[in-house]
Write an enzyme that holds these catalytic residues in place. Structure first.
Site, PDB file in Angstrom:
ATOM      1  N   ASN A 261      -5.928   4.190  -9.359  1.00 35.84           N
ATOM      2  CA  ASN A 261      -6.364   3.514  -8.137  1.00 35.84           C
ATOM      3  C   ASN A 261      -6.875   4.613  -7.212  1.00 35.84           C
ATOM      4  O   ASN A 261      -6.090   5.301  -6.564  1.00 35.84           O
ATOM      5  CB  ASN A 261      -5.205   2.759  -7.481  1.00 35.84           C
ATOM      6  CG  ASN A 261      -5.661   1.978  -6.260  1.00 35.84           C
ATOM      7  OD1 ASN A 261      -6.751   2.215  -5.733  1.00 35.84           O
ATOM      8  ND2 ASN A 261      -4.847   1.048  -5.800  1.00 35.84           N
TER       9      ASN A 261
ATOM     10  N   PRO B 167      -5.617   8.276  -1.787  1.00 31.08           N
ATOM     11  CA  PRO B 167      -5.108   8.441  -0.431  1.00 31.08           C
ATOM     12  C   PRO B 167      -4.486   7.197   0.192  1.00 31.08           C
ATOM     13  O   PRO B 167      -4.988   6.089   0.027  1.00 31.08           O
ATOM     14  CB  PRO B 167      -6.346   8.871   0.365  1.00 31.08           C
ATOM     15  CG  PRO B 167      -7.514   8.560  -0.489  1.00 31.08           C
ATOM     16  CD  PRO B 167      -7.039   8.607  -1.907  1.00 31.08           C
TER      17      PRO B 167
ATOM     18  N   SER C  76      -5.990  -4.983  -3.979  1.00 29.69           N
ATOM     19  CA  SER C  76      -6.763  -6.045  -3.331  1.00 29.69           C
ATOM     20  C   SER C  76      -8.061  -6.247  -4.110  1.00 29.69           C
ATOM     21  O   SER C  76      -8.367  -5.478  -5.032  1.00 29.69           O
ATOM     22  CB  SER C  76      -7.077  -5.651  -1.879  1.00 29.69           C
ATOM     23  OG  SER C  76      -7.974  -4.541  -1.858  1.00 29.69           O
TER      24      SER C  76
ATOM     25  N   HIS D 276      -7.431  -1.860  -8.538  1.00 29.96           N
ATOM     26  CA  HIS D 276      -7.322  -2.086  -7.096  1.00 29.96           C
ATOM     27  C   HIS D 276      -6.361  -3.238  -6.858  1.00 29.96           C
ATOM     28  O   HIS D 276      -6.453  -4.283  -7.527  1.00 29.96           O
ATOM     29  CB  HIS D 276      -8.675  -2.418  -6.476  1.00 29.96           C
ATOM     30  CG  HIS D 276      -9.642  -1.292  -6.617  1.00 29.96           C
ATOM     31  ND1 HIS D 276      -9.558  -0.150  -5.845  1.00 29.96           N
ATOM     32  CD2 HIS D 276     -10.661  -1.099  -7.481  1.00 29.96           C
ATOM     33  CE1 HIS D 276     -10.505   0.687  -6.231  1.00 29.96           C
ATOM     34  NE2 HIS D 276     -11.177   0.145  -7.220  1.00 29.96           N
TER      35      HIS D 276
ATOM     36  N   ASP E 244     -17.701  12.016 -11.273  1.00 27.28           N
ATOM     37  CA  ASP E 244     -18.042  13.020 -12.293  1.00 27.28           C
ATOM     38  C   ASP E 244     -16.813  13.397 -13.120  1.00 27.28           C
ATOM     39  O   ASP E 244     -16.906  13.569 -14.338  1.00 27.28           O
ATOM     40  CB  ASP E 244     -18.645  14.266 -11.640  1.00 27.28           C
ATOM     41  CG  ASP E 244     -20.069  14.027 -11.142  1.00 27.28           C
ATOM     42  OD1 ASP E 244     -20.664  12.995 -11.495  1.00 27.28           O
ATOM     43  OD2 ASP E 244     -20.582  14.876 -10.380  1.00 27.28           O
TER      44      ASP E 244
ATOM     45  N   HIS F  33     -15.071   4.498  -3.036  1.00 26.10           N
ATOM     46  CA  HIS F  33     -16.310   4.017  -2.442  1.00 26.10           C
ATOM     47  C   HIS F  33     -17.357   5.105  -2.196  1.00 26.10           C
ATOM     48  O   HIS F  33     -18.500   4.788  -1.926  1.00 26.10           O
ATOM     49  CB  HIS F  33     -15.983   3.270  -1.134  1.00 26.10           C
ATOM     50  CG  HIS F  33     -14.887   2.268  -1.307  1.00 26.10           C
ATOM     51  ND1 HIS F  33     -14.968   1.233  -2.218  1.00 26.10           N
ATOM     52  CD2 HIS F  33     -13.647   2.159  -0.733  1.00 26.10           C
ATOM     53  CE1 HIS F  33     -13.848   0.526  -2.180  1.00 26.10           C
ATOM     54  NE2 HIS F  33     -13.030   1.066  -1.288  1.00 26.10           N
TER      55      HIS F  33
ATOM     56  N   ARG G 232     -16.546  -1.626   1.006  1.00 19.73           N
ATOM     57  CA  ARG G 232     -15.637  -1.638  -0.150  1.00 19.73           C
ATOM     58  C   ARG G 232     -16.280  -2.286  -1.386  1.00 19.73           C
ATOM     59  O   ARG G 232     -15.697  -2.304  -2.457  1.00 19.73           O
ATOM     60  CB  ARG G 232     -14.342  -2.378   0.189  1.00 19.73           C
ATOM     61  CG  ARG G 232     -13.523  -1.722   1.276  1.00 19.73           C
ATOM     62  CD  ARG G 232     -12.183  -2.407   1.464  1.00 19.73           C
ATOM     63  NE  ARG G 232     -11.641  -2.143   2.779  1.00 19.73           N
ATOM     64  CZ  ARG G 232     -10.933  -1.050   3.109  1.00 19.73           C
ATOM     65  NH1 ARG G 232     -10.665  -0.141   2.206  1.00 19.73           N
ATOM     66  NH2 ARG G 232     -10.472  -0.882   4.342  1.00 19.73           N
TER      67      ARG G 232
HETATM   68  O1  CA2 Z   1      -7.058  -2.526  -3.140  1.00 17.46           O
HETATM   69  C1  CA2 Z   1      -6.860  -1.346  -3.421  1.00 17.46           C
HETATM   70  O2  CA2 Z   1      -6.004  -0.989  -4.237  1.00 17.46           O
HETATM   71  C2  CA2 Z   1      -7.629  -0.245  -2.683  1.00 17.46           C
HETATM   72  O3  CA2 Z   1      -7.959   0.758  -3.631  1.00 17.46           O
HETATM   73  C3  CA2 Z   1      -6.701   0.287  -1.622  1.00 17.46           C
HETATM   74  C4  CA2 Z   1      -7.357   1.321  -0.711  1.00 17.46           C
HETATM   75  C5  CA2 Z   1      -8.685   0.818  -0.166  1.00 17.46           C
HETATM   76  O4  CA2 Z   1      -9.326   1.857   0.553  1.00 17.46           O
HETATM   77  C6  CA2 Z   1      -9.604   0.318  -1.265  1.00 17.46           C
HETATM   78  O5  CA2 Z   1     -10.762  -0.200  -0.660  1.00 17.46           O
HETATM   79  C7  CA2 Z   1      -8.927  -0.764  -2.095  1.00 17.46           C
HETATM   80  C8  CA2 Z   1      -6.461   1.600   0.484  1.00 17.46           C
HETATM   81  C9  CA2 Z   1      -5.190   2.261   0.145  1.00 17.46           C
HETATM   82  C10 CA2 Z   1      -4.335   2.329   1.360  1.00 17.46           C
HETATM   83  O6  CA2 Z   1      -3.085   1.806   0.999  1.00 17.46           O
HETATM   84  C11 CA2 Z   1      -2.264   1.296   1.939  1.00 17.46           C
HETATM   85  C12 CA2 Z   1      -1.436   0.300   1.531  1.00 17.46           C
HETATM   86  C13 CA2 Z   1      -0.580  -0.280   2.412  1.00 17.46           C
HETATM   87  C14 CA2 Z   1      -0.534   0.161   3.703  1.00 17.46           C
HETATM   88  C15 CA2 Z   1      -1.374   1.173   4.092  1.00 17.46           C
HETATM   89  C16 CA2 Z   1      -2.223   1.751   3.208  1.00 17.46           C
END
Ligand code: CA2
Length: 151
Positions: free
Chosen positions: A73, A10, A104, A102, A86, A79, A113
């Site tokens: 990803n 998402p 980040s 990921h 599963d 989380h 996270r």
């Molecule tokens: O670091 C990652 O790739 C994450 O999977 C990104 C997720 C976050 O919930 C995870 O903790 C770490 C967030 C995805 C949202 O992506 C956006 C990117 C840029 C702007 C807005 C949303």
């Protein structure tokens, strides 16, 4: 031709449009282009994104049924989605690699996270290296694809 599914959870369609300090400025289309350019000739790369948990799970089932290695990803589903965990087990238990990526480093961020319910069943995890993590995951998978039965 073996196919690698690159599955994204998402909000990742917003990549490159906000929070550049955390996620950089590349878009998901940029990631797709770079992965396709980096893939060896005999390896197809298919990148998908969904905000829907059920759809992401169905794509993992598809990976099992079509013997496709997975780079995923799971975004925020990482989380808390036991259903995604599963479904991820089905992939790795089928003898297919599943690399969790990921952009980040979640461990440098908010406490919620720090938990990944997927990592414990993934083949490996790449985090905090920006979108280059997808390319590193592809390099790993592509180098082994010849030894994955049915891939
Ligand atoms: O670091 C990652 O790739 C994450 O999977 C990104 C997720 C976050 O919930 C995870 O903790 C770490 C967030 C995805 C949202 O992506 C956006 C990117 C840029 C702007 C807005 C949303």
């Amino acid at each position: 031709m073996p196919r690698v599914l690159v599955l994204n959870g998402p909000n990742l369609q917003r990549l490159g449009t906000r929070e550049p300090a955390i996620y950089g400025s590349a878009t998901l289309a940029d990631v797709e282009r770079d992965l396709k350019a980096a893939a060896p000739e005999h390896v197809e790369v298919e990148l998908r994104q969904t905000d829907d948990e059920a759809t992401l799970i169905s794509w993992l089932h598809e990976a099992v049924d079509t013997r496709s290695p997975v780079i995923m990803n799971p975004a925020a589903f990482t989380h808390y989605s036991y259903a995604l965990r599963d479904a991820s087990v089905l992939v790795t238990e089928a003898g297919l690699p599943l690399i969790e990526v990921h952009i980040s480093n979640p461990h440098r961020r908010e406490e919620f996270r720090h938990t990944s319910v997927v990592s414990g069943v993934a083949t490996g995890v790449i985090a905090g290296l920006g979108v280059e993590g997808y390319l590193l995951a592809l390099r790993y998978v592509a180098a082994r694809i010849g030894s994955i039965p049915g891939a």
